[in-house]
Write a protein that holds these residues in place. Structure first.
Motif: not given
Length: 114
Positions: A37-51, A80-84
């Motif tokens: 597993a890599g290290t993600p830049l960030a993790v985002a949690f959308p709540t809508s299709t627009a997000d 699995v996360a990818i670096d960056g």
């Protein structure tokens, strides 16, 4: 890459975005035993299709790959996360939109667990 994080937070202020390694650690893996597993830049949690549309647009403009993540229980390494890369966790998009018993189908958002 920090610019992408700032843009996500400014354009989607209600959306949760994790960047600290302690917070993103559990979003690096799925149930695959054979991938590193890599290290993600960030993790985002959308709540809508627009997000999701805005996330994809901003990540694309920044040249940052996206890893889509549901519950993280897959065995193929798809989450699995990818670096960056930006991991997009769909757990907050968990609405059941329609149950069609006549056709034996369900229309759901991507975070619904079956």
């Amino acid at each position: 890459m920090a610019d992408l994080i700032e843009q996500l937070r400014s354009r989607l202020p209600a959306m949760r975005v994790l960047t600290d390694a302690v917070d993103t650690e559990s979003y690096r893996f799925d149930e695959t035993a054979f991938l590193r597993a890599g290290t993600p830049l960030a993790v985002a949690f959308p709540t809508s299709t627009a997000d999701v549309v805005e996330i994809v647009r901003l990540a694309s403009a920044a040249g940052v790959p996206i890893v889509a993540r549901g519950a993280g229980t897959g065995l193929s390494g798809g989450a699995v996360a990818i670096d960056g890369a930006l991991t997009v966790a769909f757990t907050k998009m968990n609405a059941i939109l329609e149950i069609d018993t006549a056709n034996l189908t369900a229309t759901v958002q991507p975070g619904v667990i079956n």
